[in-house]
Design a protein around this motif. Structure first.
Motif, PDB file in Angstrom:
ATOM      1  N   UNK A  12     -15.320  31.224  -4.678  1.00 32.50           N
ATOM      2  CA  UNK A  12     -14.692  32.336  -5.655  1.00 32.50           C
ATOM      3  C   UNK A  12     -15.344  33.148  -6.580  1.00 32.50           C
ATOM      4  N   UNK A  13     -16.350  32.447  -7.037  1.00 29.45           N
ATOM      5  CA  UNK A  13     -17.227  33.048  -8.178  1.00 29.45           C
ATOM      6  C   UNK A  13     -17.895  34.235  -7.675  1.00 29.45           C
ATOM      7  N   UNK A  14     -18.382  34.012  -6.451  1.00 30.77           N
ATOM      8  CA  UNK A  14     -19.494  34.790  -5.701  1.00 30.77           C
ATOM      9  C   UNK A  14     -18.468  36.024  -5.051  1.00 30.77           C
ATOM     10  N   UNK A  15     -17.289  35.751  -4.498  1.00 31.84           N
ATOM     11  CA  UNK A  15     -16.368  36.830  -4.091  1.00 31.84           C
ATOM     12  C   UNK A  15     -15.945  37.612  -5.394  1.00 31.84           C
ATOM     13  N   UNK A  16     -16.007  37.078  -6.401  1.00 35.07           N
ATOM     14  CA  UNK A  16     -15.441  37.818  -7.585  1.00 35.07           C
ATOM     15  C   UNK A  16     -16.668  38.789  -7.819  1.00 35.07           C
ATOM     16  N   UNK A  17     -17.860  38.248  -8.081  1.00 34.95           N
ATOM     17  CA  UNK A  17     -19.083  39.237  -8.232  1.00 34.95           C
ATOM     18  C   UNK A  17     -19.081  40.252  -7.408  1.00 34.95           C
ATOM     19  N   UNK A  18     -18.693  40.167  -6.199  1.00 37.17           N
ATOM     20  CA  UNK A  18     -18.886  41.102  -5.095  1.00 37.17           C
ATOM     21  C   UNK A  18     -17.726  42.010  -5.252  1.00 37.17           C
ATOM     22  N   UNK A  19     -16.545  41.707  -5.792  1.00 37.20           N
ATOM     23  CA  UNK A  19     -15.504  42.832  -6.045  1.00 37.20           C
ATOM     24  C   UNK A  19     -14.374  42.360  -5.052  1.00 37.20           C
ATOM     25  N   UNK A  20     -14.378  41.301  -4.235  1.00 36.35           N
ATOM     26  CA  UNK A  20     -13.316  41.228  -3.502  1.00 36.35           C
ATOM     27  C   UNK A  20     -12.132  40.296  -4.028  1.00 36.35           C
ATOM     28  N   UNK A  21     -12.530  39.408  -5.051  1.00 36.74           N
ATOM     29  CA  UNK A  21     -11.283  38.958  -5.758  1.00 36.74           C
ATOM     30  C   UNK A  21     -11.369  39.112  -7.324  1.00 36.74           C
ATOM     31  N   UNK A  22     -10.154  38.985  -7.943  1.00 32.79           N
ATOM     32  CA  UNK A  22     -10.271  39.113  -9.637  1.00 32.79           C
ATOM     33  C   UNK A  22      -9.664  37.712 -10.005  1.00 32.79           C
ATOM     34  N   UNK A  23      -9.906  37.338 -11.034  1.00 34.96           N
ATOM     35  CA  UNK A  23      -9.280  36.002 -11.577  1.00 34.96           C
ATOM     36  C   UNK A  23      -8.632  36.407 -12.830  1.00 34.96           C
ATOM     37  N   UNK A  24      -7.626  35.591 -12.882  1.00 34.36           N
ATOM     38  CA  UNK A  24      -6.842  35.821 -14.198  1.00 34.36           C
ATOM     39  C   UNK A  24      -6.650  34.320 -14.724  1.00 34.36           C
ATOM     40  N   UNK A  25      -7.296  34.255 -15.850  1.00 38.64           N
ATOM     41  CA  UNK A  25      -7.251  32.874 -16.607  1.00 38.64           C
ATOM     42  C   UNK A  25      -5.594  32.376 -16.666  1.00 38.64           C
ATOM     43  N   UNK A  26      -5.534  31.094 -16.239  1.00 37.96           N
ATOM     44  CA  UNK A  26      -4.123  30.376 -16.120  1.00 37.96           C
ATOM     45  C   UNK A  26      -3.253  30.926 -15.006  1.00 37.96           C
ATOM     46  N   UNK A  27      -3.536  32.051 -14.320  1.00 38.61           N
ATOM     47  CA  UNK A  27      -2.693  32.520 -13.209  1.00 38.61           C
ATOM     48  C   UNK A  27      -3.290  32.223 -11.727  1.00 38.61           C
TER      49      UNK A  27
ATOM     50  N   UNK B 230      -6.605  38.822  -4.384  1.00 39.76           N
ATOM     51  CA  UNK B 230      -7.350  39.736  -3.606  1.00 39.76           C
ATOM     52  C   UNK B 230      -7.493  41.115  -4.525  1.00 39.76           C
ATOM     53  N   UNK B 231      -8.491  41.617  -4.588  1.00 37.18           N
ATOM     54  CA  UNK B 231      -8.671  42.723  -5.348  1.00 37.18           C
ATOM     55  C   UNK B 231      -8.665  43.845  -4.545  1.00 37.18           C
ATOM     56  N   UNK B 232      -8.320  44.925  -4.978  1.00 38.43           N
ATOM     57  CA  UNK B 232      -8.151  46.471  -4.161  1.00 38.43           C
ATOM     58  C   UNK B 232      -9.458  46.770  -3.409  1.00 38.43           C
ATOM     59  N   UNK B 233      -9.497  47.161  -2.243  1.00 30.95           N
ATOM     60  CA  UNK B 233     -10.905  47.487  -1.821  1.00 30.95           C
ATOM     61  C   UNK B 233     -11.899  48.396  -2.728  1.00 30.95           C
ATOM     62  N   UNK B 234     -11.407  49.245  -3.199  1.00 31.74           N
ATOM     63  CA  UNK B 234     -11.906  50.289  -4.062  1.00 31.74           C
ATOM     64  C   UNK B 234     -12.961  49.567  -4.876  1.00 31.74           C
TER      65      UNK B 234
ATOM     66  N   UNK C 140      -5.589  40.063   6.400  1.00 30.27           N
ATOM     67  CA  UNK C 140      -4.484  38.927   6.484  1.00 30.27           C
ATOM     68  C   UNK C 140      -4.253  38.291   5.128  1.00 30.27           C
ATOM     69  N   UNK C 141      -5.244  38.705   4.045  1.00 31.18           N
ATOM     70  CA  UNK C 141      -4.820  38.387   2.483  1.00 31.18           C
ATOM     71  C   UNK C 141      -4.731  40.035   2.026  1.00 31.18           C
ATOM     72  N   UNK C 142      -3.743  40.410   1.677  1.00 32.88           N
ATOM     73  CA  UNK C 142      -3.403  41.765   0.960  1.00 32.88           C
ATOM     74  C   UNK C 142      -3.848  41.763  -0.283  1.00 32.88           C
ATOM     75  N   UNK C 143      -4.064  43.111  -0.711  1.00 32.68           N
ATOM     76  CA  UNK C 143      -4.468  43.326  -2.137  1.00 32.68           C
ATOM     77  C   UNK C 143      -3.255  42.815  -3.185  1.00 32.68           C
ATOM     78  N   UNK C 144      -3.850  41.900  -3.993  1.00 36.57           N
ATOM     79  CA  UNK C 144      -2.775  41.336  -4.874  1.00 36.57           C
ATOM     80  C   UNK C 144      -2.351  40.268  -4.504  1.00 36.57           C
ATOM     81  N   UNK C 145      -2.506  39.856  -3.326  1.00 41.13           N
ATOM     82  CA  UNK C 145      -1.970  38.301  -3.006  1.00 41.13           C
ATOM     83  C   UNK C 145      -2.728  37.117  -3.536  1.00 41.13           C
ATOM     84  N   UNK C 146      -2.043  36.178  -4.055  1.00 42.87           N
ATOM     85  CA  UNK C 146      -2.511  34.896  -4.812  1.00 42.87           C
ATOM     86  C   UNK C 146      -3.424  34.104  -3.860  1.00 42.87           C
ATOM     87  N   UNK C 147      -4.588  33.635  -4.096  1.00 40.34           N
ATOM     88  CA  UNK C 147      -5.227  32.719  -3.181  1.00 40.34           C
ATOM     89  C   UNK C 147      -4.959  31.408  -3.637  1.00 40.34           C
ATOM     90  N   UNK C 148      -4.899  30.548  -2.650  1.00 41.24           N
ATOM     91  CA  UNK C 148      -4.991  28.976  -2.970  1.00 41.24           C
ATOM     92  C   UNK C 148      -5.658  28.605  -4.362  1.00 41.24           C
TER      93      UNK C 148
END
Length: 130
Positions: free
Chosen positions: A56-71, A75-79, A28-36
């Motif tokens: 968000x921080x927990x999901x980033x630590x698990x590899x599901x999300x990536x954060x880009x400061x200011x952006x 959603x991170x790639x599944x790999x 439902x949220x594809x790789x590269x999609x911006x989250x709210x």
């Protein structure tokens, strides 16, 4: 998008985290999609932004999300999902599968359910479009 159950014993941030993880895993949220943004999601769920930030921080630590400061968060790639989480889920799956087989579920039915879980339900893509 995400629904909260205030009767659930799990903390709100875990419910948010599980809801977002489910949306990423099901496509439902594809790789590269911006989250709210943290503030936007917090406002839509009527909860504290710190709760969303923690999820968000927990999901980033698990590899599901990536954060880009200011952006924002994406959603991170599944790999990129960490191996520890994968191994934990496989152990849970093995225990659940063994229990289901013991309770009379046939191996064929279990395989069908696994195959069905691998395909994205038609409604998920429609939900995303709305």
């Amino acid at each position: 998008m995400i629904s909260l159950n205030y009767r659930d014993q799990r903390p709100i941030y875990e419910q948010v985290k599980d809801g977002l993880r489910h949306l990423v895993v099901t496509g439902a949220i594809q790789t590269g999609d911006k989250l709210p943004s943290v503030r936007a999601l917090a406002a839509s769920l009527a909860i504290n932004p710190n709760t969303i930030q923690r999820a968000y921080e927990s999901l980033e630590a698990e590899g599901y999300l990536t954060s880009q400061p200011g952006k924002g968060s994406f959603a991170a790639p599944g790999r990129d999902v960490n191996a520890q989480r994968r191994e934990e889920l496989l152990r849970q799956f093995d225990r659940s599968a063994a229990d289901l087989l013991f309770l009379g579920l046939s191996p064929d039915e279990l395989a069908r359910r696994v195959m069905a879980a691998g395909s994205v339900p038609a409604g998920v893509k429609e939900e995303k479009a709305q």
